[in-house]
Design a protein around this motif. Structure first.
Motif, PDB file in Angstrom:
ATOM      1  N   TYR A  80       0.839  -1.214   0.000  1.00  0.00           N
ATOM      2  CA  TYR A  80       0.000   0.000   0.000  1.00  0.00           C
ATOM      3  C   TYR A  80       0.869   1.256   0.000  1.00  0.00           C
ATOM      4  O   TYR A  80       0.582   2.221  -0.727  1.00  0.00           O
ATOM      5  N   ALA A  81       1.914   1.239   0.813  1.00  0.00           N
ATOM      6  CA  ALA A  81       2.783   2.422   0.905  1.00  0.00           C
ATOM      7  C   ALA A  81       3.403   2.758  -0.443  1.00  0.00           C
ATOM      8  O   ALA A  81       3.531   3.937  -0.804  1.00  0.00           O
ATOM      9  N   LEU A  82       3.779   1.738  -1.203  1.00  0.00           N
ATOM     10  CA  LEU A  82       4.381   1.983  -2.517  1.00  0.00           C
ATOM     11  C   LEU A  82       3.357   2.583  -3.480  1.00  0.00           C
ATOM     12  O   LEU A  82       3.651   3.563  -4.178  1.00  0.00           O
ATOM     13  N   TYR A  83       2.158   1.994  -3.520  1.00  0.00           N
ATOM     14  CA  TYR A  83       1.117   2.528  -4.390  1.00  0.00           C
ATOM     15  C   TYR A  83       0.809   3.984  -4.026  1.00  0.00           C
ATOM     16  O   TYR A  83       0.625   4.832  -4.904  1.00  0.00           O
ATOM     17  N   ASP A  84       0.732   4.258  -2.744  1.00  0.00           N
ATOM     18  CA  ASP A  84       0.430   5.616  -2.293  1.00  0.00           C
ATOM     19  C   ASP A  84       1.543   6.591  -2.689  1.00  0.00           C
ATOM     20  O   ASP A  84       1.276   7.724  -3.086  1.00  0.00           O
ATOM     21  N   SER A  85       2.784   6.138  -2.598  1.00  0.00           N
ATOM     22  CA  SER A  85       3.910   7.010  -2.957  1.00  0.00           C
ATOM     23  C   SER A  85       3.945   7.312  -4.449  1.00  0.00           C
ATOM     24  O   SER A  85       4.530   8.309  -4.870  1.00  0.00           O
ATOM     25  N   TYR A  86       3.314   6.441  -5.264  1.00  0.00           N
ATOM     26  CA  TYR A  86       3.229   6.687  -6.696  1.00  0.00           C
ATOM     27  C   TYR A  86       2.110   7.663  -7.055  1.00  0.00           C
ATOM     28  O   TYR A  86       1.950   8.016  -8.227  1.00  0.00           O
ATOM     29  N   GLY A  87       1.317   8.058  -6.066  1.00  0.00           N
ATOM     30  CA  GLY A  87       0.290   9.064  -6.300  1.00  0.00           C
ATOM     31  C   GLY A  87      -1.085   8.534  -6.649  1.00  0.00           C
ATOM     32  O   GLY A  87      -1.959   9.305  -7.038  1.00  0.00           O
ATOM     33  N   PHE A  88      -1.323   7.240  -6.502  1.00  0.00           N
ATOM     34  CA  PHE A  88      -2.648   6.687  -6.787  1.00  0.00           C
ATOM     35  C   PHE A  88      -3.588   6.985  -5.624  1.00  0.00           C
ATOM     36  O   PHE A  88      -3.177   6.973  -4.458  1.00  0.00           O
ATOM     37  N   ASP A  89      -4.862   7.215  -5.950  1.00  0.00           N
ATOM     38  CA  ASP A  89      -5.834   7.489  -4.888  1.00  0.00           C
ATOM     39  C   ASP A  89      -6.327   6.182  -4.282  1.00  0.00           C
ATOM     40  O   ASP A  89      -6.001   5.088  -4.752  1.00  0.00           O
ATOM     41  N   GLN A  90      -7.124   6.293  -3.227  1.00  0.00           N
ATOM     42  CA  GLN A  90      -7.559   5.112  -2.481  1.00  0.00           C
ATOM     43  C   GLN A  90      -8.397   4.174  -3.337  1.00  0.00           C
ATOM     44  O   GLN A  90      -8.320   2.954  -3.190  1.00  0.00           O
ATOM     45  N   HIS A  91      -9.218   4.734  -4.230  1.00  0.00           N
ATOM     46  CA  HIS A  91     -10.044   3.882  -5.092  1.00  0.00           C
ATOM     47  C   HIS A  91      -9.176   3.037  -6.014  1.00  0.00           C
ATOM     48  O   HIS A  91      -9.404   1.821  -6.166  1.00  0.00           O
ATOM     49  N   ASP A  92      -8.192   3.644  -6.643  1.00  0.00           N
ATOM     50  CA  ASP A  92      -7.304   2.905  -7.537  1.00  0.00           C
ATOM     51  C   ASP A  92      -6.532   1.821  -6.781  1.00  0.00           C
ATOM     52  O   ASP A  92      -6.353   0.710  -7.281  1.00  0.00           O
ATOM     53  N   ILE A  93      -6.091   2.163  -5.582  1.00  0.00           N
ATOM     54  CA  ILE A  93      -5.362   1.187  -4.773  1.00  0.00           C
ATOM     55  C   ILE A  93      -6.273   0.038  -4.368  1.00  0.00           C
ATOM     56  O   ILE A  93      -5.874  -1.132  -4.392  1.00  0.00           O
ATOM     57  N   ALA A  94      -7.515   0.369  -4.011  1.00  0.00           N
ATOM     58  CA  ALA A  94      -8.469  -0.675  -3.637  1.00  0.00           C
ATOM     59  C   ALA A  94      -8.713  -1.639  -4.786  1.00  0.00           C
ATOM     60  O   ALA A  94      -8.794  -2.864  -4.591  1.00  0.00           O
ATOM     61  N   VAL A  95      -8.813  -1.106  -6.007  1.00  0.00           N
ATOM     62  CA  VAL A  95      -9.014  -1.958  -7.186  1.00  0.00           C
ATOM     63  C   VAL A  95      -7.831  -2.893  -7.372  1.00  0.00           C
ATOM     64  O   VAL A  95      -7.994  -4.072  -7.707  1.00  0.00           O
ATOM     65  N   LEU A  96      -6.629  -2.398  -7.145  1.00  0.00           N
ATOM     66  CA  LEU A  96      -5.438  -3.240  -7.260  1.00  0.00           C
ATOM     67  C   LEU A  96      -5.484  -4.398  -6.259  1.00  0.00           C
ATOM     68  O   LEU A  96      -5.193  -5.547  -6.610  1.00  0.00           O
ATOM     69  N   PHE A  97      -5.870  -4.088  -5.030  1.00  0.00           N
ATOM     70  CA  PHE A  97      -5.933  -5.140  -4.011  1.00  0.00           C
ATOM     71  C   PHE A  97      -7.029  -6.158  -4.334  1.00  0.00           C
ATOM     72  O   PHE A  97      -6.826  -7.370  -4.182  1.00  0.00           O
ATOM     73  N   VAL A  98      -8.179  -5.678  -4.767  1.00  0.00           N
ATOM     74  CA  VAL A  98      -9.269  -6.592  -5.127  1.00  0.00           C
ATOM     75  C   VAL A  98      -8.852  -7.488  -6.284  1.00  0.00           C
ATOM     76  O   VAL A  98      -9.179  -8.682  -6.311  1.00  0.00           O
ATOM     77  N   ALA A  99      -8.119  -6.923  -7.245  1.00  0.00           N
ATOM     78  CA  ALA A  99      -7.639  -7.724  -8.373  1.00  0.00           C
ATOM     79  C   ALA A  99      -6.723  -8.846  -7.898  1.00  0.00           C
ATOM     80  O   ALA A  99      -6.795  -9.976  -8.391  1.00  0.00           O
ATOM     81  N   GLY A 100      -5.875  -8.530  -6.931  1.00  0.00           N
ATOM     82  CA  GLY A 100      -4.992  -9.555  -6.393  1.00  0.00           C
ATOM     83  C   GLY A 100      -5.746 -10.664  -5.695  1.00  0.00           C
ATOM     84  O   GLY A 100      -5.480 -11.862  -5.904  1.00  0.00           O
ATOM     85  N   PHE A 101      -6.725 -10.277  -4.864  1.00  0.00           N
ATOM     86  CA  PHE A 101      -7.531 -11.284  -4.168  1.00  0.00           C
ATOM     87  C   PHE A 101      -8.363 -12.094  -5.147  1.00  0.00           C
ATOM     88  O   PHE A 101      -8.526 -13.311  -4.995  1.00  0.00           O
ATOM     89  N   GLY A 102      -8.913 -11.413  -6.164  1.00  0.00           N
ATOM     90  CA  GLY A 102      -9.701 -12.123  -7.166  1.00  0.00           C
ATOM     91  C   GLY A 102      -8.858 -13.103  -7.961  1.00  0.00           C
ATOM     92  O   GLY A 102      -9.299 -14.215  -8.275  1.00  0.00           O
ATOM     93  N   SER A 103      -7.646 -12.698  -8.284  1.00  0.00           N
ATOM     94  CA  SER A 103      -6.733 -13.590  -9.000  1.00  0.00           C
ATOM     95  C   SER A 103      -6.451 -14.848  -8.183  1.00  0.00           C
ATOM     96  O   SER A 103      -6.461 -15.964  -8.710  1.00  0.00           O
ATOM     97  N   SER A 104      -6.220 -14.656  -6.893  1.00  0.00           N
ATOM     98  CA  SER A 104      -5.968 -15.803  -6.023  1.00  0.00           C
ATOM     99  C   SER A 104      -7.192 -16.718  -5.953  1.00  0.00           C
ATOM    100  O   SER A 104      -7.063 -17.949  -5.972  1.00  0.00           O
ATOM    101  N   MET A 105      -8.372 -16.115  -5.886  1.00  0.00           N
ATOM    102  CA  MET A 105      -9.602 -16.909  -5.809  1.00  0.00           C
ATOM    103  C   MET A 105      -9.802 -17.729  -7.078  1.00  0.00           C
ATOM    104  O   MET A 105     -10.111 -18.926  -7.016  1.00  0.00           O
ATOM    105  N   ILE A 106      -9.610 -17.089  -8.230  1.00  0.00           N
ATOM    106  CA  ILE A 106      -9.869 -17.775  -9.499  1.00  0.00           C
ATOM    107  C   ILE A 106      -8.833 -18.862  -9.772  1.00  0.00           C
ATOM    108  O   ILE A 106      -9.173 -20.024 -10.018  1.00  0.00           O
ATOM    109  N   PHE A 107      -7.564 -18.496  -9.712  1.00  0.00           N
ATOM    110  CA  PHE A 107      -6.517 -19.463 -10.042  1.00  0.00           C
ATOM    111  C   PHE A 107      -6.367 -20.535  -8.957  1.00  0.00           C
ATOM    112  O   PHE A 107      -5.935 -21.651  -9.246  1.00  0.00           O
TER     113      PHE A 107
END
Length: 284
Positions: free
Chosen positions: A75-102
């Protein structure tokens, strides 16, 4: 700042004292426990078992360290790149979804094509995931999250499966599995704490800076280094060490092959389809 610095040595002192005490207690319990086999030999008396256990635990601690080193700084890295909370949340959900599917079918693939191979797939996918963290680009970071989800699914399935299958193939006493799991759980706790300390130190060595590309203060695809990227670089080194050890010291083993593996995969696909259907119906 001075209060934080003065608290750190005290924390480390009590941490290592706790580790030492726990280690002594585990050692006494382990050496005094006896297996249930006819000879009455305990796990600690079997040289062959101890060698096998060491072969597994070295890899297990490496791959878990590779995971723990990253966790606090995603999270700290994403935040330091200037992404807002919504964009960061989407990244995390994508990771969890990837784990669920695969995760629904990777275990079946590992059983069929070889667990050692898929342990090495974990190493490769997590290293690639770490490398994407150097790109100040949403698409690259999204790819890294998808690879991270695949890696997480493999981490919590194929390594334990390899160990249990190998344990049984070598006809070790079933009761000795608890010794391996106990050491793995305890060691993983120590690794998690040490990884946090190492990652914190690595992140403070140098500031986050642009290697090539734009100015680094916008999401422009710049190649970045230092700062919160450093823990991911340390994780890469640990993962490489674990992968080399697997390649040189682990043998291949398989699970259900043929019809059983196919039915397991088909069952996973059916469950996944049913889950998506339920989600769509609930939204409607």
């Amino acid at each position: 700042m001075s209060d934080t610095q003065s608290e750190a040595p005290a924390f480390l002192f009590f941490f290592f004292v706790a580790v030492a005490i726990t280690g002594v207690l585990l050692h006494r319990k382990w050496t005094s426990s006896e297996g249930d086999d006819d000879s009455g030999k305990s796990a600690s008396d079997s040289v062959e078992f101890k060698k096998f256990q060491k072969t597994y635990l070295i890899v297990y601690f490496c791959v878990m360290a590779g995971d723990w080193l990253q966790g606090p700084y995603v999270y700290a890295l994403y935040d330091s790149y200037g992404f807002d909370q919504h964009d960061i949340a989407v990244l995390f959900v994508a990771g969890f979804g990837s784990s669920m599917i695969f995760g629904t079918f990777l275990g079946s693939f590992a059983d069929r094509f070889g667990r050692k191979k898929f342990c090495l797939v974990y190493i490769a996918s997590y290293i690639l995931s770490c490398l994407t963290k150097h790109m100040n680009s949403y698409s690259w970071l999204m790819l890294g999250r998808l690879l991270g989800g695949i890696s997480t699914s493999l981490l919590y399935s194929v390594f334990d499966s390899w160990m249990i299958n190998e344990h049984n193939a070598r006809t070790f006493d079933q009761s000795w599995l608890s010794d391996t799991f106990a050491l793995a759980i305890f060691g993983n706790s120590v690794v998690a704490i040490l990884a946090g300390l190492v990652a914190n130190t690595a992140a403070g060595v140098s500031d986050l800076h642009v290697v090539s590309g734009g100015e680094g203060n916008t999401n422009d695809g710049s190649l970045m280094n230092g700062g919160f990227c450093a823990p991911f670089d340390v994780a890469i080194l640990v993962l490489i060490a674990g992968g080399l050890y697997i390649n040189n010291n682990w043998g291949e083993n398989y699970g259900s092959r043929g019809d059983e593996a196919d039915s397991g995969l088909e069952g996973s696909v059916k469950v996944l389809k049913k889950g998506f259907k339920t989600i769509v119906e609930n939204q409607a």
